[in-house]
Design a protein around this motif. Structure first.
Motif, mmCIF file in Angstrom:
data_model
loop_
_atom_site.group_PDB
_atom_site.id
_atom_site.type_symbol
_atom_site.label_atom_id
_atom_site.label_comp_id
_atom_site.label_asym_id
_atom_site.label_seq_id
_atom_site.Cartn_x
_atom_site.Cartn_y
_atom_site.Cartn_z
ATOM 1 N N THR A 221 8.958 12.808 -21.876
ATOM 2 C CA THR A 221 8.402 14.022 -22.477
ATOM 3 C C THR A 221 8.506 15.205 -21.515
ATOM 4 N N ARG A 222 8.151 14.970 -20.262
ATOM 5 C CA ARG A 222 8.221 16.066 -19.275
ATOM 6 C C ARG A 222 9.660 16.556 -19.127
ATOM 7 N N VAL A 223 10.589 15.597 -19.059
ATOM 8 C CA VAL A 223 12.002 15.981 -18.915
ATOM 9 C C VAL A 223 12.467 16.757 -20.157
ATOM 10 N N ALA A 224 12.060 16.300 -21.335
ATOM 11 C CA ALA A 224 12.486 16.973 -22.579
ATOM 12 C C ALA A 224 12.007 18.426 -22.601
ATOM 13 N N ARG A 225 10.758 18.626 -22.191
ATOM 14 C CA ARG A 225 10.211 19.997 -22.210
ATOM 15 C C ARG A 225 10.978 20.876 -21.218
ATOM 16 N N GLN A 226 11.375 20.289 -20.109
ATOM 17 C CA GLN A 226 12.138 21.029 -19.098
ATOM 18 C C GLN A 226 13.528 21.390 -19.638
ATOM 19 N N VAL A 227 14.224 20.396 -20.191
ATOM 20 C CA VAL A 227 15.590 20.627 -20.702
ATOM 21 C C VAL A 227 15.550 21.658 -21.836
ATOM 22 N N ALA A 228 14.514 21.576 -22.665
ATOM 23 C CA ALA A 228 14.418 22.475 -23.836
ATOM 24 C C ALA A 228 14.421 23.949 -23.427
ATOM 25 N N LEU A 229 13.944 24.219 -22.208
ATOM 26 C CA LEU A 229 13.901 25.610 -21.742
ATOM 27 C C LEU A 229 15.302 26.226 -21.682
ATOM 28 N N ASP A 230 16.313 25.385 -21.488
ATOM 29 C CA ASP A 230 17.697 25.889 -21.418
ATOM 30 C C ASP A 230 18.294 26.139 -22.803
ATOM 31 N N PHE A 231 17.571 25.766 -23.852
ATOM 32 C CA PHE A 231 18.087 25.924 -25.219
ATOM 33 C C PHE A 231 17.058 26.670 -26.078
ATOM 34 N N PRO A 232 16.878 27.957 -25.806
ATOM 35 C CA PRO A 232 15.787 28.696 -26.470
ATOM 36 C C PRO A 232 15.919 28.774 -27.989
ATOM 37 N N HIS A 233 17.134 28.562 -28.526
ATOM 38 C CA HIS A 233 17.299 28.681 -29.979
ATOM 39 C C HIS A 233 17.059 27.362 -30.712
ATOM 40 N N ILE A 234 16.814 26.310 -29.944
ATOM 41 C CA ILE A 234 16.583 25.006 -30.583
ATOM 42 C C ILE A 234 15.142 24.588 -30.318
ATOM 43 N N GLU A 235 14.454 24.212 -31.385
ATOM 44 C CA GLU A 235 13.050 23.836 -31.247
ATOM 45 C C GLU A 235 12.929 22.370 -30.830
#
Ligand code: ATP
Length: 370
Positions: A221-235
């Motif tokens: 979960t922590r890694v997913a939240r971190q990676v998600a920051l690089d993809f601002p257009h994807i929820e």
């Protein structure tokens, strides 16, 4: 010219590979297909289902296309060995699991899309893509029985509930470790986001259980939240595995890309495959950084093997994934469109679809569209 290792394997693996070849030939892919030995026959005769000569071929190929293999529990595998191999301590290990580990194929990609006209669709608007971590989690192979003394001492040194297990007799306890590494988690999650971005999916759903599996699912979960920051257009959506299976029955059309660890991915990808027609419709790609193995997700299906009735769609979609991976997206799209047209017309259907067409007749129909 591409060099593609060609691994038919056992049972219907061989039949669907033949179908795959018909379609790849119709696409005129500039490729050399190098046949290689894998499967039960080689386990029985040589004590190795994945002989070293096959590994050499794989190492000198761009990627591999694989049919299916039979696998059996430990005791049955031993009993099936040719007499001169028995009692020599040989242990059967699934060749596909070995390939995943040997070539570090950490990403398992499993698209499950409902094609219009497929009578087996649960709904016609399903378009799910499961990213399953392939080398870690509960299938990492860290399994212990009987419990070794050093592990017992390590458990003893911890507080409850771990200490309580140290009191059980070694033979009465088996232990499997669920291994999640930051690297493995980041790789699968990043690939899922990249796929969502490339193919226009608005969401990526992480499927875990961090409220109970606090450390392993917590790290995912922590890694997913971190990676998600690089993809601002994807929820990024987060769902617990138990709630997710209910969601997949209730409203699968709401979801797109799903990403999860090994065991959860194994389970939900069977469910997602069933939503779009079952095992006959489900392809899979095992992806590393520089090598990949593509296969239909079904097994060797001994109950229908040799009859020419297997549905080749899973294999054809695996070939489509391979084309994409090779950078042959135009051919890949043509293949998928031709397949979708054959399914939509519904004139040529294999037995699982209620028709009477053979595996090769279905492949021929797709090839004619091309
Ligand atoms: P294995 O031991 O090799 O995993 P299995 O029979 O346990 O074989 P599958 O081969 O995946 O598992 O088959 C499960 C069921 O799905 C079988 O009844 C089989 O006939 C059916 N099935 C699998 N693949 C196909 C296909 N491509 N077309 C039609 N039916 C299929």
């Amino acid at each position: 010219m591409y060099r593609i290792a060609w691994l038919p394997g056992d049972g219907i693996g061989r039949e669907v590979m033949e179908a795959g070849r018909v379609v790849l030939d119709a696409l005129k892919l500039d490729a050399e297909y190098v046949p290689a030995d894998i499967g039960w026959e080689f386990w029985r005769q040589e004590g190795d289902a994945l002989p070293p000569r096959t590994i050499d071929i794989l190492k000198s190929s761009h990627c591999a296309l694989f049919g299916a293999i039979t696998s059996k529990p430990k005791e049955e595998a031993e009993a099936d060995l040719a007499p001169h191999w028995r009692g020599k301590g040989l242990v059967y290990r699934s060749p596909i699991v070995r390939l995943r580990q040997m070539f570090d194929l950490g990403v398992n990609l499993r698209p499950c899309k409902a094609y219009r006209g497929n009578p087996l669709n649960y709904r016609d608007d399903i378009d799910l893509v499961v990213f399953r971590e392939n080398t870690e989690g509960l299938y990492a192979g860290v399994e212990l029985h009987p419990l070794p003394d050093d592990v017992r001492r390590a458990l003893e040194a911890h507080s409850a509930p771990m200490r309580a297990f140290a009191a059980i007799a070694s033979d009465d306890i088996a232990l499997t470790a669920r291994v999640i590494t930051r690297r493995g988690a980041a790789r699968i999650i990043r690939r899922a986001f990249e796929y969502a971005q490339k193919h226009g999916y608005p969401t990526v759903t992480l499927v875990e259980k961090p409220n109970v599996l606090r450390e392993t699912s917590g790290l995912m979960t922590r890694v997913a939240r971190q990676v998600a920051l690089d993809f601002p257009h994807i929820e990024l959506w987060e769902r617990n595995i138990d709630a997710m299976v209910a969601e997949l029955v209730k409203q699968p059309q709401q979801y797109g890309v799903l990403v999860t660890s090994n065991l959860f991915g194994d389970v939900i990808s069977d469910l997602t495959a069933q939503l779009v027609g079952g095992l006959g419709f489900a392809p899979s790609g095992n992806l590393g950084d520089s090598f990949a193995v593509f296969e239909p997700t079904h097994g060797s299906a001994p109950d229908i093997a040799g009859k020419g009735v297997a549905n080749p769609v899973g294999m054809l979609l695996a070939a489509r994934l391979m084309l994409d991976w090779l950078g042959e997206s135009e051919r890949g799209t043509r293949l998928e469109n031709a397949l979708a047209a054959v399914i939509a017309e519904g004139r040529v259907r294999t037995r699982d679809l209620g028709g009477g067409a053979t595996t090769l007749e279905m492949a021929d129909a797709v090839a004619r569209k091309l």
